[in-house]
Write a protein that holds these residues in place. Structure first.
Motif, mmCIF file in Angstrom:
data_model
loop_
_atom_site.group_PDB
_atom_site.id
_atom_site.type_symbol
_atom_site.label_atom_id
_atom_site.label_comp_id
_atom_site.label_asym_id
_atom_site.label_seq_id
_atom_site.Cartn_x
_atom_site.Cartn_y
_atom_site.Cartn_z
ATOM 1 N N PHE A 216 1.136 -1.326 -0.325
ATOM 2 C CA PHE A 216 -0.156 -0.099 0.339
ATOM 3 C C PHE A 216 0.567 1.115 -0.026
ATOM 4 N N MET A 217 1.889 1.352 0.990
ATOM 5 C CA MET A 217 2.869 2.532 0.879
ATOM 6 C C MET A 217 3.258 3.034 -0.823
ATOM 7 N N THR A 218 4.141 1.467 -1.027
ATOM 8 C CA THR A 218 5.068 2.072 -2.337
ATOM 9 C C THR A 218 4.386 1.701 -3.673
ATOM 10 N N ASN A 219 2.992 1.100 -3.619
ATOM 11 C CA ASN A 219 2.105 1.221 -4.961
ATOM 12 C C ASN A 219 0.817 2.705 -5.249
ATOM 13 N N SER A 220 1.805 3.119 -5.870
ATOM 14 C CA SER A 220 0.936 4.745 -6.022
ATOM 15 C C SER A 220 -0.256 4.982 -6.699
ATOM 16 N N TYR A 221 -0.565 3.736 -6.953
ATOM 17 C CA TYR A 221 -1.952 3.356 -8.008
ATOM 18 C C TYR A 221 -3.143 2.691 -6.859
ATOM 19 N N MET A 222 -3.202 2.916 -5.913
ATOM 20 C CA MET A 222 -3.838 1.906 -4.741
ATOM 21 C C MET A 222 -4.081 3.191 -3.842
ATOM 22 N N THR A 223 -5.689 3.729 -4.241
ATOM 23 C CA THR A 223 -6.127 3.818 -2.551
ATOM 24 C C THR A 223 -7.670 3.728 -2.990
ATOM 25 N N GLY A 224 -8.447 3.599 -1.631
ATOM 26 C CA GLY A 224 -9.182 3.198 -1.332
ATOM 27 C C GLY A 224 -10.105 1.473 -1.100
ATOM 28 N N ALA A 225 -9.149 1.209 -1.268
ATOM 29 C CA ALA A 225 -8.869 -0.444 -1.255
ATOM 30 C C ALA A 225 -8.776 -0.835 0.178
ATOM 31 N N THR A 226 -9.741 -2.065 0.331
ATOM 32 C CA THR A 226 -8.815 -3.075 1.791
ATOM 33 C C THR A 226 -8.851 -4.308 0.446
#
Length: 236
Positions: A216-226
């Motif tokens: 989650f920290m390193t992947n700049s294309y992930m947000t709002g995900a569980t």
């Protein structure tokens, strides 16, 4: 997609999943600050971690203390939270004050943290829920509701806080100090039984959750995900 020289705050970093995340972040080259309610636990964790690590006593139940902490520091690159203290029992058996306190610790603690946290643009905030949010269990309705609330909060904050990214990792059963109070044979029997039921054939460890936290920290294309890291527990 690197954590080299990144500044990371881990709430609940003195033990369990939080400690595993702190350890993995250090190994990835980050500068880590661990926080916990207990100064003694923080000191013990620092002795185990070594490296570029700082420890602070901080309680997500204290909104004013959170505000003071973040106001006195530069923005962090990433903030991870696994700090919570909850009690689980059937609805008619769990005293209301314990139900309120559980919500206050895990859900409202995360909410207070989100309000206060200073995170640089493009950085991330990660919560920890649990697979009971989608896989109900009799006698644990309170925990499922808290976890589902956190996952809903994650999605809303991902829109409010952009370009800071907000995600949630949802573990299954993880071997942590939380279960140390069980008698030796009882603890082993519980973990062995769970491993036999889970599709992966094993029980989780903090490092399994840390892998996803760092993603989650390193992947700049992930947000709002569980993301569920539960060994397939939600399937059975």
């Amino acid at each position: 997609m690197t954590l080299t020289n990144a500044t990371i705050l881990v709430l609940g970093g003195s033990s369990g999943i939080g400690f595993g995340v702190a350890e993995a972040a250090l190994a990835a080259g980050a500068t880590v600050t661990i926080a916990s309610r207990s100064p003694e636990k923080v000191e013990r964790a620092l002795g185990r971690l070594g490296g570029a690590t700082e420890g602070v006593s901080l309680d997500t139940g204290d909104a004013a203390a959170l505000e003071r902490f973040f106001a006195a520091r530069p923005a962090f690159d990433h903030v991870f939270c696994s700090a919570a203290k909850t009690k689980v029992a059937a609805v008619r058996e769990l005293p209301l004050e314990d139900a309120y306190a559980s919500f206050d610790s895990k859900f409202w603690g995360a909410y207070r943290l989100a309000r206060a946290a200073r995170i640089r643009e493009g950085g991330s905030l990660t919560f920890t829920s649990g697979f009971l949010s989608i896989r109900p269990k009799a006698g644990a309705a309170i925990q499922g509701a808290i976890n589902a609330g956190l996952e809903g909060l994650t999605r809303g904050l991902a829109l409010e806080f952009a370009p800071v990214r907000v995600n949630c990792v949802s573990p299954g059963l993880v071997m942590t100090e939380m279960y140390d109070g069980l008698a030796g044979d009882g603890r082993k029997a519980m973990f062995d039984g769970a491993a036999q039921r889970l599709p992966v054939g094993l029980v989780g460890a903090p490092e399994h959750i840390a892998i996803q936290a760092l993603a989650f920290m390193t992947n700049s294309y992930m947000t709002g995900a569980t993301v569920f890291v539960d060994g397939g527990g939600a399937l059975i």
